[in-house]
Design a protein around this motif. Structure first.
Motif, short mmCIF file in Angstrom:
data_model
loop_
_atom_site.label_atom_id
_atom_site.label_comp_id
_atom_site.label_asym_id
_atom_site.label_seq_id
_atom_site.Cartn_x
_atom_site.Cartn_y
_atom_site.Cartn_z
N ILE A 384 6.89 35.66 -17.27
CA ILE A 384 7.18 34.45 -18.03
C ILE A 384 8.33 33.68 -17.41
N ASP A 385 9.39 34.39 -17.05
CA ASP A 385 10.55 33.75 -16.44
C ASP A 385 10.16 33.00 -15.17
N ARG A 386 9.36 33.65 -14.33
CA ARG A 386 8.96 33.04 -13.07
C ARG A 386 8.06 31.84 -13.31
N ALA A 387 7.14 31.94 -14.26
CA ALA A 387 6.24 30.83 -14.56
C ALA A 387 7.01 29.62 -15.07
N VAL A 388 8.05 29.85 -15.89
CA VAL A 388 8.86 28.75 -16.40
C VAL A 388 9.58 28.04 -15.25
N ILE A 389 10.15 28.82 -14.33
CA ILE A 389 10.82 28.22 -13.18
C ILE A 389 9.83 27.43 -12.33
N ASP A 390 8.66 28.03 -12.08
CA ASP A 390 7.64 27.34 -11.28
C ASP A 390 7.25 26.01 -11.93
N LEU A 391 7.10 26.03 -13.25
CA LEU A 391 6.76 24.81 -13.97
C LEU A 391 7.84 23.75 -13.80
N ALA A 392 9.09 24.14 -13.99
CA ALA A 392 10.19 23.18 -13.89
C ALA A 392 10.28 22.60 -12.49
N GLU A 393 10.09 23.44 -11.47
CA GLU A 393 10.13 22.95 -10.10
C GLU A 393 9.02 21.92 -9.86
N ALA A 394 7.83 22.20 -10.38
CA ALA A 394 6.71 21.28 -10.18
C ALA A 394 6.96 19.95 -10.89
N VAL A 395 7.52 20.01 -12.11
CA VAL A 395 7.84 18.78 -12.84
C VAL A 395 8.90 17.97 -12.10
#
Length: 461
Positions: A384-395
Motif C-alpha cells: 500500500i505504501d509503495r502504491a501510494v508513492i507511485d500514485l503521487a509521483e504519477a500525478v
C-alpha cells in the motif's frame, strides 16, 4: 514540501482505487462496533491507581491512537522509565467479534486520506487511547536504566493512569518533557552506539496531507524528538524480550545482517558516492555516522535498507537466540498494541511472567500463529505504501511527458538502475545497463499514468 498539482482530483480517485485493489477494510461490522461500544464502557478493575504519576505522550500532532505514555524517575545512579502501554486486552476478549476482526487485519493500515484501524475508533481513539482527557487503563512496564544504558524490567502492572499532556514531535520543547528525560534518552542512545546498533532511519518518501487539503510528495527526515521517543520504546521492548527469553516463551522481532556479498556491494556504493567508509569500520559503525540531510548519504542509507533481508516474527525456540541486526539485541514488539495485533499477546505474556504467573495457553498458542498473520499484514502495508508513492509521483509528473530531468543512480543490479531525481522527491527504476551507484544521468519522462500508478523514464544519450 512540494504540493501536488491535482486539478482533476486524480489522487483521491487513485487512493480509492488502491483501497479497492488491496481490499483495505472500510469501517467495521455492526457486531464488531456493538462489541466495541460495550467494551468501551467497562470500568477498570484490578488496576492499581497511578494517576499521581506525571505521564505524558509524544506522537505526531494529528495522532489520536496513542499507545504509549511515559514518566521518568531517578533511582540513585539509575533511572526508572515508567512506560504505560494501552491495555487493549482489558477491552478485547479472546474470540469476541473485536478479536476475530483484529486477527483478520493484523495491523492498522495507513493512507494519506485516512487509516483503516486495527480496532474500532471508540477504542483505538477513545477508551483505550492514552489521551489526556481522563484516566485510562494501562499496563505499566517499569524499566531500570543503568548509567551505561543497560536495561532491565523491574516490573509490570495493570494500572489506571492520567496523561498530563499530549506532546507533538514537531513542537515539543525540552521543558515540556519530564525531568530526567534528556539524561535517560542519552543513556539509551549511547548504549545503542556501544552495541553497534544500526537503528538509523533514512528520510522517508511519503505523501503528506497539508492543512489546506492538498497533498505533498516529500522526503521527510526523522526529527530528533522521534529518535528520542523511539529510544524509550526500544528500551522497553529489549527489557521485555530478555524477560520472555529467560522464561522460555515469547514472540520476537528478528532480522538478519546483510550477507557478505551485500556488504561488498555496499562498500562499492560508498566509493561511488565518495563516502569515506574506513576498511576497519563495520557496516553498523559506518551507518551510525551518516547524515540523512545529505542527499548522497541519505541515498546510501536507502541502499542499506534494501540490502537487508527484512524483519520478521519468531516465537521462542530453545537453543536459538532471537536476534535483530539493526538493534544488535533481542527485541520484542510490545509497545504498540493499538496498531499491531502481536503486541497484545506479548504484553499478556510479560504481565504473567513478571508477576510469577503462568502464561495463558491461548497466548502461547498465538505465538505460533502470529508470524504468518503479521507477515501477511506487513506485506500488504508495504505494498500500500509503495502504491501510494507511485500514485503521487504519477500525478506530480502528469503532463510533463518529454521533459528531461537530472538524476543520480542510487543502486544498480541485473534489472537496471534505481535513480533519484535531483529536483523532485522521486525514486524510480530505469532500464540502464552499465550504470554504477553515484553516476549522474539525464532521463526523459516517457509516461506518467496515475490510473496504473506508474511512471516510465528513458535515458538521454
Amino acid at each position: 514540501m512540494k504540493t501536488l498539482a491535482d486539478p482533476a482530483n486524480r489522487l483521491s480517485h487513485g487512493l480509492a482505487a488502491i483501497r479497492t485493489r488491496f481490499q483495505v477494510p472500510e469501517g467495521f461490522s455492526r457486531a464488531v462496533l456493538a462489541a466495541a461500544e460495550a467494551a468501551a464502557a467497562r470500568a477498570p478493575t484490578g488496576h492499581i491507581d497511578r494517576t499521581d504519576r506525571h505521564f505524558v505522550t509524544l506522537d505526531p500532532a494529528s495522532a489520536t491512537d496513542l499507545d504509549q505514555a511515559f514518566a521518568v524517575e531517578a533511582a540513585g545512579p539509575d533511572m526508572l522509565l515508567h512506560y504505560a502501554i494501552a491495555d487493549v486486552a482489558w477491552f478485547v476478549d479472546d474470540g469476541d467479534p473485536i478479536d476475530l476482526e483484529a486477527w483478520r487485519r493484523g495491523t492498522t493500515f495507513y493512507l494519506p486520506d485516512g487509516k483503516a484501524g486495527l480496532y474500532p475508533p471508540v477504542l483505538s481513539e477513545g477508551a483505550a487511547s492514552l489521551l489526556p482527557t481522563g484516566p485510562r487503563p494501562a499496563v505499566i512496564f517499569t524499566v531500570r536504566v543503568t548509567p551505561d544504558g543497560a536495561v532491565h524490567l523491574d516490573g509490570a502492572e495493570r494500572a489506571v493512569i492520567r496523561s498530563a499532556a499530549k506532546l507533538a514531535y514537531d513542537s515539543v520543547r525540552d521543558t515540556d518533557l519530564p525531568p530526567g528525560f534528556a539524561d535517560l534518552t542519552a543513556r539509551l542512545q549511547h548504549a545503542e552506539s556501544r552495541r553497534g546498533a544500526a537503528r538509523v532511519d533514512p528520510p522517508e518518501q511519503e505523501v503528506a496531507l497539508r492543512d489546506d487539503g492538498s497533498f505533498a510528495l516529500v522526503f521527510r527526515p526523522r526529527l530528533a524528538s522521534e529518535e528520542r521517543n523511539a529510544a524509550l520504546s526500544l528500551a522497553a521492548n529489549m527489557a521485555i524480550a530478555d524477560v520472555l527469553r529467560a522464561h522460555q516463551t515469547g514472540l520476537f522481532r528478528v532480522m538478519a545482517e546483510p550477507d557478505d556479498r551485500a556488504v561488498a556491494r555496499l562498500r562499492q556504493t560508498a566509493v561511488a558516492f565518495g563516502l569515506d567508509w574506513l576498511p576497519v569500520a563495520t557496516l553498523a559503525q559506518f551507518e551510525a555516522t551518516l547524515d540523512p540531510g545529505d542527499p548522497k548519504q541519505a541515498a546510501f542509507m536507502l541502499a542499506i535498507r534494501r540490502a537487508g533481508q527484512g524483519a520478521s516474527y519468531q516465537p521462542f525456540q530453545p537453543g536459538i537466540v532471537p536476534w535483530h541486526a539493526a538493534v544488535a539485541a533481542s527485541y520484542a514488539h510490545a509497545t504498540a498494541p493499538l496498531r499491531r495485533l502481536a503486541d497484545r499477546y506479548v504484553i499478556r505474556a510479560t504481565l504473567a511472567v513478571a508477576n510469577g504467573q503462568p502464561v495463558p495457553e491461548i497466548v502461547t498458542a498465538a505465538f505460533d500463529k502470529l508470524p504468518v498473520v503479521m507477515a501477511r499484514a506487513d506485506a500488504i502495508g508495504g505494498q500500500i505504501d509503495r502504491a501510494v508513492i507511485d500514485l503521487a509521483e504519477a500525478v506530480m509528473l502528469q503532463g510533463r511527458e518529454g521533459e528531461v530531468f537530472a538524476a543520480i543512480v542510487t543502486d544498480a543490479d541485473d534489472r537496471g538502475a534505481r535513480i533519484q531525481l535531483c529536483d523532485l522527491p522521486i525514486v524510480t527504476r530505469l532500464a540502464l545497463r552499465g550504470a554504477e551507484p553515484g553516476d549522474a544521468v539525464r532521463v526523459r519522462l516517457v509516461s506518467a499514468d496515475p490510473d496504473r500508478q506508474r511512471i516510465t523514464f528513458e535515458p538521454v544519450v
